[in-house]
Scaffold this motif. Sequence first.
Motif, PDB file in Angstrom:
ATOM      1  N   ASN A 602       3.486  30.113  -9.976  1.00 43.65           N
ATOM      2  CA  ASN A 602       3.754  31.519 -10.265  1.00 43.65           C
ATOM      3  C   ASN A 602       3.744  32.374  -9.013  1.00 43.65           C
ATOM      4  O   ASN A 602       3.734  33.579  -9.088  1.00 43.65           O
ATOM      5  CB  ASN A 602       2.743  32.042 -11.280  1.00 43.65           C
ATOM      6  N   ALA A 603       3.706  31.733  -7.846  1.00 44.33           N
ATOM      7  CA  ALA A 603       3.778  32.443  -6.580  1.00 44.33           C
ATOM      8  C   ALA A 603       2.587  33.357  -6.325  1.00 44.33           C
ATOM      9  O   ALA A 603       2.642  34.234  -5.483  1.00 44.33           O
ATOM     10  CB  ALA A 603       5.092  33.235  -6.479  1.00 44.33           C
ATOM     11  N   ASN A 604       1.511  33.147  -7.071  1.00 44.90           N
ATOM     12  CA  ASN A 604       0.328  33.969  -6.845  1.00 44.90           C
ATOM     13  C   ASN A 604      -0.580  33.272  -5.842  1.00 44.90           C
ATOM     14  O   ASN A 604      -1.081  32.179  -6.082  1.00 44.90           O
ATOM     15  CB  ASN A 604      -0.403  34.156  -8.179  1.00 44.90           C
ATOM     16  N   ARG A 606      -3.559  33.732  -4.755  1.00 47.10           N
ATOM     17  CA  ARG A 606      -4.962  33.485  -5.128  1.00 47.10           C
ATOM     18  C   ARG A 606      -5.057  32.322  -6.092  1.00 47.10           C
ATOM     19  O   ARG A 606      -5.944  31.470  -5.999  1.00 47.10           O
ATOM     20  CB  ARG A 606      -5.554  34.748  -5.751  1.00 47.10           C
ATOM     21  N   ALA A 609      -4.736  29.185  -4.162  1.00 48.58           N
ATOM     22  CA  ALA A 609      -5.973  28.874  -3.447  1.00 48.58           C
ATOM     23  C   ALA A 609      -6.986  28.258  -4.392  1.00 48.58           C
ATOM     24  O   ALA A 609      -7.644  27.257  -4.063  1.00 48.58           O
ATOM     25  CB  ALA A 609      -6.521  30.140  -2.803  1.00 48.58           C
ATOM     26  N   ALA A 610      -7.101  28.858  -5.579  1.00 49.08           N
ATOM     27  CA  ALA A 610      -8.051  28.335  -6.569  1.00 49.08           C
ATOM     28  C   ALA A 610      -7.671  26.910  -6.944  1.00 49.08           C
ATOM     29  O   ALA A 610      -8.545  26.019  -7.025  1.00 49.08           O
ATOM     30  CB  ALA A 610      -8.041  29.227  -7.810  1.00 49.08           C
ATOM     31  N   LEU A 613      -8.648  24.578  -4.326  1.00 50.21           N
ATOM     32  CA  LEU A 613     -10.102  24.377  -4.334  1.00 50.21           C
ATOM     33  C   LEU A 613     -10.484  23.363  -5.396  1.00 50.21           C
ATOM     34  O   LEU A 613     -11.263  22.427  -5.137  1.00 50.21           O
ATOM     35  CB  LEU A 613     -10.795  25.695  -4.606  1.00 50.21           C
TER      36      LEU A 613
END
Lengths: 629, 104
Positions: A602-604, A606, A609-610, A613
Amino acid sequence: MIDTSLLVWIILAPLMGAILNGGLYFYHVKRKPVSETLFSIIGTGTPLIAFLITLSLFLDMVDGGVTFKQQLFTWVNIGDLNITMAFLGDNLAIFMSMFVTFVGWLIHIYAIGYMTGDNGFGKFFAYFNLFLASMLILVLADNPVILFIGWEGVGVCSYLLIAFYYGDKENVIAGNKAFIANRVGDFGFILGIVTLFFALGQVDLSFSSLEANISNASTGLLALAGFLLFVGAMGKSAQVPLYVWLPDAMAGPTPISALIHAATMVTAGVYMVARFHFLYSGIEDIGIFIAYIGAFSALLAAVIATRQQDIKKILAYSTMSQLGYMFIAVGLGFYSSGLFHVFTHAFFKAMLFMGAGGIIIALHHEQNIFKIAQHRAQLPIIKFTFLIGVIAIAGIPPFSGFFSKDAILAAAFQEGQYLIWGIGMFTAFLTAFYMFRLYFIVFVAPTKDTVPYVYTSKTITFPLMILAIGAVFAGFLNFPAIFGGSHLVDTWLAQTNSIKIHMSHTTEYILMAASILVAATGIFVAYKKYANFDVYKPEDEKGIIANKFYVDEFYDLVFVQFSKKISVMIDKILDMKIIDGFIMSTCEQFVEFGKKVATIQNANVRFYAAFMLVGMSAVFIYLYISLGL
Amino acid sequence: MISLTSYAFVSMILFSIGVIGVIARRNIFVIYMSIELMLNGIALFLITFARYHFNMDPQIITIMVISIAAAEAAIFLSVIILLFRTKKSLDTDIFTTLTQGEKS
């Protein structure tokens, strides 16, 4: 055997003609027009070169009694299979290529006159040269695989030439029909070669080594191979049941008909059987089967020809009928008689077709004999040569057709095949009848037309006259011994001939008298019926014979419609419902799955990154647990 | 003397705070600072081990990390300015231009 580098040039000359003319034609179409003279010089010059080379080899052969062989390169070498690109010029091959090149050359000359002013002049000559080259590959091949290249080559060229006027749908259909009917036969031919290879299992497929090892194979396999090879001949030489393409092949320009019928394609089957004489002499049952197929084809075609109205179709059926005679001869083991008939037939059939072509041109492409008769053309040379051709094919001595046909009938009689002989005699009667029907209607029957249509071109009449000489005198080459002849052709082809004709002189005289009588009766009947025929009331085209025994319709129903229905069924049910259903549903599931996966992207930043992780944590936990780090 | 574990613990906490900052915050400046925090956590970890093992190699790596962080800061800040000029916002959730999807 002598190595010669000349042999391959017999093939290469017309092949180069084809390439040159093809290239020139492209230039002609794309850049600027090329004169017809240039096309003609290349188109007729190269067959002449081929003929001259053949002639020189022939003369060498007469002097030295040698056999020529030329090995070019190893073409295929896999396991036990070893195929060399080699050409063989033995007595049979040189005999054949002599008149293939000579008659072919004359037909090329004729084609200049016939095709003048045609848009596809250059293309025509390119195809024509290629046709001749393919036929020569077939004739000069040293092994069945090379022979098959030529075999397919003439098939392709016949397709290209029959459908030459491809703007007309009927011509294209006729071309397709010829090609497909031939493919059926070719399939048999391929299987025949393969069977032969497995039966002998040897490293070198050349004819000489096949002949040397033929006794190693089991008779059953050889019989199968012989039958399958003959299936190929059925297709190429238009015998029952694969003859349906031949009459339709008349759609092409007339020189093609002349070339196909006289010198090249259709004689290939007879030549092939003669080429495999060592195979067929060992399996006489197949030979008799071939003879019966030939006899039946001869009869059927002759019967159909008596009621046809298209001048070229009559000639086409007569070719099929004469080919039937040739197969009677080769089937019974009289190879030289069969090939002698091929030889004489080449002259008079080429002449008849060219004469017909001359008439057709003079009358602006009218092919119905009754309509031709209504507008009598002023064509003295064509009329005269046509008469010679008709007499020759009817079997009146001393014209060439008599000697060759009589040799075949005598052979059948000598072998005790009286049924075949009887069929042959009856066919001879029919032949005389339908050929003279054609002649009387076209040239003799009274007509009211007073305006003569004139068309003369030297390139049309010159080959006709040469061939007329051939049609008259070619028979003397194999002049029977009882008239003081020496059987030149039989002697020349002695190596292929397993059986000779030897019967008492009385029998021979009686047989000859009988066949002359039969032919004369045929001519007489035709004269009575057609010499004063009212050409303004043509025969109706109804009836079972005029409709060719509905064989085309039968084939259409059984093979074409049936396979069409099956194809439609396979398309609608098997393909669309079952296979497509399965594959499409699989695809859709993949698409659905893909859409779900796509939501992750979705190009987000954050979210990425999550996700990273989580992934890294999973890897670390795995490492921690499994490796104990 | 402060034990190795404590140093490692602090650097882990620093790194984790950085990660949480990157994931949880929307302001692009805070994300940038969180990345710096992660880098510092790593740097601290490396220095600790250097001292502990009396091996100076990790210090070289640390200096490289600091210098790369400086270079990155220069690029990152200019990228932020560009992004702000086009979108008039510092919210990362609206920087989705590179997706093929509906939101642009």
